[in-house]
Motif scaffolding. Sequence first.
Motif, PDB file in Angstrom:
ATOM      1  N   SER A   1     -25.148  67.553 -24.978  1.00  0.00           N
ATOM      2  CA  SER A   1     -26.070  67.692 -23.856  1.00  0.00           C
ATOM      3  C   SER A   1     -27.470  67.230 -24.248  1.00  0.00           C
ATOM      4  O   SER A   1     -28.022  67.654 -25.271  1.00  0.00           O
ATOM      5  N   GLY A   2     -28.030  66.318 -23.466  1.00  0.00           N
ATOM      6  CA  GLY A   2     -29.380  65.833 -23.701  1.00  0.00           C
ATOM      7  C   GLY A   2     -29.497  64.767 -24.771  1.00  0.00           C
ATOM      8  O   GLY A   2     -30.603  64.266 -25.028  1.00  0.00           O
ATOM      9  N   LYS A   3     -28.389  64.401 -25.406  1.00  0.00           N
ATOM     10  CA  LYS A   3     -28.416  63.389 -26.471  1.00  0.00           C
ATOM     11  C   LYS A   3     -27.883  62.081 -25.883  1.00  0.00           C
ATOM     12  O   LYS A   3     -26.680  61.796 -25.950  1.00  0.00           O
ATOM     13  N   ASP A   4     -28.776  61.290 -25.340  1.00  0.00           N
ATOM     14  CA  ASP A   4     -28.397  60.145 -24.521  1.00  0.00           C
ATOM     15  C   ASP A   4     -27.588  59.098 -25.281  1.00  0.00           C
ATOM     16  O   ASP A   4     -26.578  58.588 -24.782  1.00  0.00           O
ATOM     17  N   SER A   5     -28.034  58.731 -26.480  1.00  0.00           N
ATOM     18  CA  SER A   5     -27.333  57.684 -27.236  1.00  0.00           C
ATOM     19  C   SER A   5     -25.929  58.124 -27.612  1.00  0.00           C
ATOM     20  O   SER A   5     -24.970  57.343 -27.534  1.00  0.00           O
ATOM     21  N   THR A   6     -25.794  59.381 -28.042  1.00  0.00           N
ATOM     22  CA  THR A   6     -24.475  59.902 -28.396  1.00  0.00           C
ATOM     23  C   THR A   6     -23.572  59.935 -27.169  1.00  0.00           C
ATOM     24  O   THR A   6     -22.384  59.596 -27.249  1.00  0.00           O
ATOM     25  N   GLN A   7     -24.137  60.311 -26.030  1.00  0.00           N
ATOM     26  CA  GLN A   7     -23.357  60.327 -24.794  1.00  0.00           C
ATOM     27  C   GLN A   7     -22.878  58.927 -24.433  1.00  0.00           C
ATOM     28  O   GLN A   7     -21.749  58.739 -23.974  1.00  0.00           O
ATOM     29  N   GLU A   8     -23.721  57.948 -24.643  1.00  0.00           N
ATOM     30  CA  GLU A   8     -23.357  56.560 -24.333  1.00  0.00           C
ATOM     31  C   GLU A   8     -22.159  56.124 -25.175  1.00  0.00           C
ATOM     32  O   GLU A   8     -21.196  55.536 -24.650  1.00  0.00           O
TER      33      GLU A   8
ATOM     34  N   PHE B   1     -20.002  58.108 -26.728  1.00  0.00           N
ATOM     35  CA  PHE B   1     -18.862  58.942 -26.346  1.00  0.00           C
ATOM     36  C   PHE B   1     -18.199  58.391 -25.083  1.00  0.00           C
ATOM     37  O   PHE B   1     -16.974  58.333 -24.982  1.00  0.00           O
ATOM     38  N   PHE B   2     -19.013  57.974 -24.130  1.00  0.00           N
ATOM     39  CA  PHE B   2     -18.513  57.416 -22.866  1.00  0.00           C
ATOM     40  C   PHE B   2     -17.649  56.180 -23.135  1.00  0.00           C
ATOM     41  O   PHE B   2     -16.541  56.044 -22.599  1.00  0.00           O
ATOM     42  N   HIS B   3     -18.136  55.277 -23.974  1.00  0.00           N
ATOM     43  CA  HIS B   3     -17.398  54.048 -24.250  1.00  0.00           C
ATOM     44  C   HIS B   3     -16.129  54.332 -25.071  1.00  0.00           C
ATOM     45  O   HIS B   3     -15.086  53.703 -24.847  1.00  0.00           O
ATOM     46  N   THR B   4     -16.220  55.279 -26.010  1.00  0.00           N
ATOM     47  CA  THR B   4     -15.032  55.662 -26.792  1.00  0.00           C
ATOM     48  C   THR B   4     -13.982  56.261 -25.880  1.00  0.00           C
ATOM     49  O   THR B   4     -12.784  55.952 -25.968  1.00  0.00           O
ATOM     50  N   PHE B   5     -14.413  57.134 -24.994  1.00  0.00           N
ATOM     51  CA  PHE B   5     -13.528  57.771 -24.020  1.00  0.00           C
ATOM     52  C   PHE B   5     -12.789  56.708 -23.208  1.00  0.00           C
ATOM     53  O   PHE B   5     -11.549  56.724 -23.106  1.00  0.00           O
ATOM     54  N   ASN B   6     -13.525  55.783 -22.644  1.00  0.00           N
ATOM     55  CA  ASN B   6     -12.919  54.752 -21.803  1.00  0.00           C
ATOM     56  C   ASN B   6     -11.947  53.873 -22.581  1.00  0.00           C
ATOM     57  O   ASN B   6     -10.868  53.518 -22.095  1.00  0.00           O
TER      58      ASN B   6
END
Length: 461
Positions: free
Chosen positions: A236-243, A245-250
């Motif tokens: 939460s709140g960690k934008d680069s990590t979320q980015e 994670f999003f691509h890994t997920f997909n």
Amino acid sequence: MSLTSPKVANVFCDHIIAIDDCNNIWERIQNQLRKLYGEAIFNSWISFLKFISNNNGEVLLSAPTRFIKEWISIHYVDKILSLWQSEDNTIRSLDVRVIKEESNVVDKEGYKVITTSYDNLSSPLDLRFTFDNFVVGKPNELAFTAAKRIAESSASILGSNPLFLYGGVGLGKTHLMHAIAWHIVNSSSKRKVVYLSAEKFMYQYITALRNRDIMVFKEQFRSTDVLMIDDVQFISGKDSTQEEFFHTFNALIDQNKQLVISADRSPSSLNGVEDRIKSRLGWGLVADINDTTFELRLGILQSKVENMEANVPDRVLEFLAKNIKSNVRELEGALNKVMAHSLLNGKNITIELANDTLSDLLRSNYKTISIDEIQKKVSEFFKIKLSDIYSTKRTRNLSRPRQVAMYLAKILTQKSLPDIGRSFGGRDHTTIIHAVRQIENLIKADVNLANDVNLLIKMLR
């Protein structure tokens, strides 16, 4: 890749040594281990070990994964060392490392060169967290069934990808994720499983950025068959990590690989997490693990006592299950504390011992009860007006319920006597003392009143 060649350039030694003798010793030890533990255990664990080197009495073996290395280290390494020392009394120590053999290169001198990398992607698994040790009840039945199906499947399950587990602390999310990993590792499945916390995922990502090998990071995660990330709320709140994670997920979903995610709240309630991520987390099966019931808590305690081969009276287990409702971790800790106290002090395990030993914990597990709640519940129970609780009327049908309310305020709250008096129409603290003593004496002689008071306590708690 075979390691039986007599000439091996070993990256863990300062010099090249002939290893024929060591390989022969290792072969004999393997045969002894096969006879000692049986074919099934040998094939499941020990057969994966490879002899690497004997460097001045320090034997090095390799394991292909961290999971196997940890299991060997806990269960078999002492026996292996003992057998090796029986063969060679110069052996001082034995170490098992996770080594991935990445090449089979022969140099110009005819030596095989072993290049290695260490598998630190996954976090360690707890040996206690298996499906067999998970007690199933209504609050966790869906989550358990889904986790078991994923572990037993040879591919991702339609409608359950990702599997999103959520619930409070200590309710079993991490237990189920470890159980999935253990089941896959111990099965004949060749699926690559990676389990780690969201915090470690972020750490790995930051390290890759700093070392400028982000492509290696991406390849590591995207080559897994089952990726499990615990406590995803941490990003939460960690934008680069979320980015990332999003691509890994997909990428994994596109490859039909299985994802298992856990959090302390549902996907839609993950504040500070991008909407597109929350949407994807809710794509598959969202399974909540609810607060435990009395029956489930009792079953967990009974299972733990059975596994420990301990003798704890049923009424003590029922006492613990009834009074410690916060989470399973705290419940098991309470049982351990009571058993330790009994052992150290030579006392029988009784409800009285449990109550004394866990007094602070028991107090914290009672929900905070206000005097207003007590007054309202007492007035409803005795069918009088709430205003009569505060009044100065002294008729028996009003004074007795009022005294009961004062008594309950004394035993169920942390309020001082003057505070309680002020909540009952500005009465003096001596009035509260008199009421408490009066009820204490009456419930010893009047069974009906004692039952009413106990029922009120249950209703308030």
